[in-house]
Scaffold this active site. Structure first.
Site, PDB file in Angstrom:
ATOM      1  N   GLU A  62      76.428  39.618  31.790  1.00  0.00           N
ATOM      2  CA  GLU A  62      77.491  40.360  32.481  1.00  0.00           C
ATOM      3  C   GLU A  62      77.937  41.574  31.686  1.00  0.00           C
ATOM      4  OE1 GLU A  62      77.805  40.209  35.852  1.00  0.00           O
ATOM      5  OE2 GLU A  62      78.001  38.076  35.405  1.00  0.00           O
ATOM      6  N   ASP A  65      74.360  45.674  31.612  1.00  0.00           N
ATOM      7  CA  ASP A  65      73.334  46.514  32.236  1.00  0.00           C
ATOM      8  C   ASP A  65      73.567  47.990  31.942  1.00  0.00           C
ATOM      9  OD1 ASP A  65      75.621  46.335  33.812  1.00  0.00           O
ATOM     10  OD2 ASP A  65      74.545  46.515  35.701  1.00  0.00           O
ATOM     11  N   SER A 191      77.152  40.817  45.867  1.00  0.00           N
ATOM     12  CA  SER A 191      76.391  42.000  46.290  1.00  0.00           C
ATOM     13  C   SER A 191      76.083  42.048  47.777  1.00  0.00           C
ATOM     14  CB  SER A 191      75.094  42.133  45.472  1.00  0.00           C
ATOM     15  OG  SER A 191      75.391  42.408  44.141  1.00  0.00           O
ATOM     16  N   ASP A 241      71.343  44.860  41.471  1.00  0.00           N
ATOM     17  CA  ASP A 241      71.607  44.246  42.762  1.00  0.00           C
ATOM     18  C   ASP A 241      70.447  44.439  43.719  1.00  0.00           C
ATOM     19  OD1 ASP A 241      74.030  43.728  41.617  1.00  0.00           O
ATOM     20  OD2 ASP A 241      75.120  45.269  42.721  1.00  0.00           O
TER      21      ASP A 241
END
Length: 547
Positions: A62, A65, A191, A241
């Protein structure tokens, strides 16, 4: 073995082949049949295609990215479905007209719109010659459901219909009727928006015959198109996503890396595992959470990376926004050239990360004993600028001119500690799964659960992206029998994901219903909307109806 990015979009014509890949914890066949029947009822003919794109749950990794470290999401069985068919030639409509309806009509009003070809007022310059010509109104300040449909349309229009003439020599987009339904909870961190854009993009590709031509788009190209399309609604995504929604395979998570390029590879999940997604029912105030939450974390990680680079002797350009991943790579002597698809070997990168976990201690501010802020681990704006080595004007230009943040102290140490330890947890989670494959034993499952629990603690204490409800929900999940439980998505609300043994799922959900206060009294469909089990499922696909 063909890399996931190079694989074709799954294209089905037999229902039994389709349903065999969608998982078993959700009644897929009933939903698909009901959507097809409702389409025929509303539009007077059967659909030509149904496009599907699943939501995703990030199992671990988490807020790393945008520091360019890899993450481990998985596609969930919940998805967006769009039934579609070309409109009759006898109808009076503009080229490419879309009539879009939603099964949840009371909440999502039917919309009809058509793309307009923009005629330049003057001869375009050399830089502008490839500028798009199609236009669709999308209000990014007040997002409506059809905005995501339009976003998906944009990429298809500008990639496949680059010119528009009145003499009939250029093809024009096919007018289409479409009916949308979705089972991904909106605003939950799973998402739904990315799934909507992917499904819409696939719909317009299918209806215009672009998935059945001689050189159809592959999964990697669809991810890139969907990423660009989602920018139309103001979302600058890193690609996790969309990649998870498109490239996932059954019974596997997807390891997605971002440096030196976007890449993905399947990671088998041990048999006997289910992941239970539970909505905290807390919806973060995006305007407030951006300034004090997401946007602030982006600035803190970028500035922290520069200061850490200075402390460990890594060279940084004056106006460069170096990331924590790039600090690790340069410290290890990584050489990345244009076109490189792979960076450091995993073993070497892990070795450097373990060193940097200790090096980040240098980001703790030096405080005098007995001072008011003796235990304050953050730094003021003035202290941060001084540590960066930049003058005030240049610092503001590089780190603050493009984003709105609000803080009295910037938590550089905490953010760095989270990013590097979370990156290590991703590698260890991935390695544990790869070592045992889908037949991994109980010890592997316990290891995965422990890593998830450590991730939640880090998100709560170091990255401070949790909230009281998420903390409570993960605590209750462990007490109810989850091997591991953590928040998933950006945080500050949204969902948790819990690793639960398959034979305990029903009992686990019942315990959470009885102990998490917002779930009290929920039964049947209402309960199923807020908490549900899923196995990693396949990515986006298209079903074609044949006579």
């Amino acid at each position: 073995m063909t890399a996931p990015a190079d694989q074709p979009i799954p294209f089905y014509t037999k229902a039994e082949d389709l349903y065999a890949n969608l998982g078993s914890s959700f009644d897929h066949q009933s939903r698909w049949n009901n959507l097809a029947k409702e389409f025929e009822k509303r539009f007077g003919r059967k659909p030509a295609y149904i496009a599907r794109a699943p939501g995703r749950v990030n199992l671990i990794g988490e807020h790393i990215d945008y520091a360019l470290f890899g993450v481990l999401p998985a596609a969930v069985e919940r998805d967006i479905l769009i039934a579609c068919a070309p409109r009759s030639d006898g109808e009076n409509h503009a080229p490419g007209t879309v009539s879009a309806q939603n099964l949840f009509g009371a909440k999502y009003v039917p919309q009809t719109f058509a793309p307009a070809w923009k005629v330049p007022e003057k001869e375009p310059s050399e830089k502008e010659v490839h500028a798009e010509g199609w236009h669709l109104d999308i209000n990014t300040k007040e997002l409506r459901w059809e905005s995501y449909v339009k976003a998906g349309y944009y990429g298809v229009l500008n990639h496949y219909f680059k010119s528009n003439t009145s003499d009939g020599t250029s093809s024009t987009p096919v007018p289409v009727d479409m009916l949308v339904t979705g089972s991904v909870p909106a605003g939950s961190g799973l998402s739904s928006s990315a799934a909507m854009v992917v499904a819409s993009t696939l719909t317009f590709l299918a209806i215009n015959g672009k998935l059945e031509d001689a050189n159809p788009i592959n999964k990697g190209e669809l991810v890139k198109m969907a990423m660009e399309n989602e920018k139309r609604v103001g979302v600058n995504s890193g690609g996790m996503d969309q990649a998870a929604s498109v490239m996932s395979t059954p019974s596997s998570a997807l390891y997605i890396s971002f440096f030196p390029t976007l890449a993905a590879s399947p990671v088998p999940i041990p048999a006997g595992c289910s992941f239970v997604c539970a909505n905290s029912l807390v919806v973060a105030d995006k305007a407030l959470s951006a300034k004090r939450g997401y946007n602030l974390r982006v600035v803190e990680t970028l500035v922290g990376a520069r200061i850490l680079a200075n402390k460990v002797g890594v060279e940084v350009g004056e106006k460069e926004k170096i990331t924590f991943r790039e600090v690790a790579g340069r410290l290890a002597g990584e050489s990345v050239n244009v076109g490189d698809k792979e960076g450091l070997e995993v073993e070497r990168l892990v070795e450097v990360l373990e060193r940097l976990v200790n090096e980040v201690e240098a980001l703790k501010p030096k405080r005098e004993k007995g001072s008011v802020d003796e235990h304050e681990l953050g730094v003021t704006l003035e202290e941060m600028i001084e540590l960066s080595g930049l003058d005030k004007d240049l610092f503001n230009e590089v780190y603050l001119s493009w984003v709105d943040v609000e803080a009295t102290h910037f938590q550089l140490y905490k953010r760095a500690k989270h990013v590097y330890t979370e990156a290590l947890r991703v590698f260890r989670f991935r390695q544990a799964c790869l070592a045992g494959g889908s037949s991994s034993g109980e010890s592997t499952i316990e290891q995965l659960g422990q890593l998830m629990n450590e991730s939640q603690e880090s998100c709560a204490e170091l990255f401070e992206c949790s909230c009281p409800e998420l903390n409570l929900l993960t605590k209750l999940a462990r007490e109810a029998g989850a091997v591991g439980s953590r928040l998933t998505g950006a945080g500050w609300g949204g969902c948790t994901v819990s690793l639960v043994r398959e034979d305990q799922v029903e009992n686990f959900i019942a315990k959470i219903r009885d102990t998490y206060p917002p779930y009290k009294g929920l039964e049947g469909d209402k309960l199923n909307e807020v908490i549900f089990a899923t196995r990693p499922t396949t990515g986006a696909c298209v079903f074609k109806f044949v006579d």
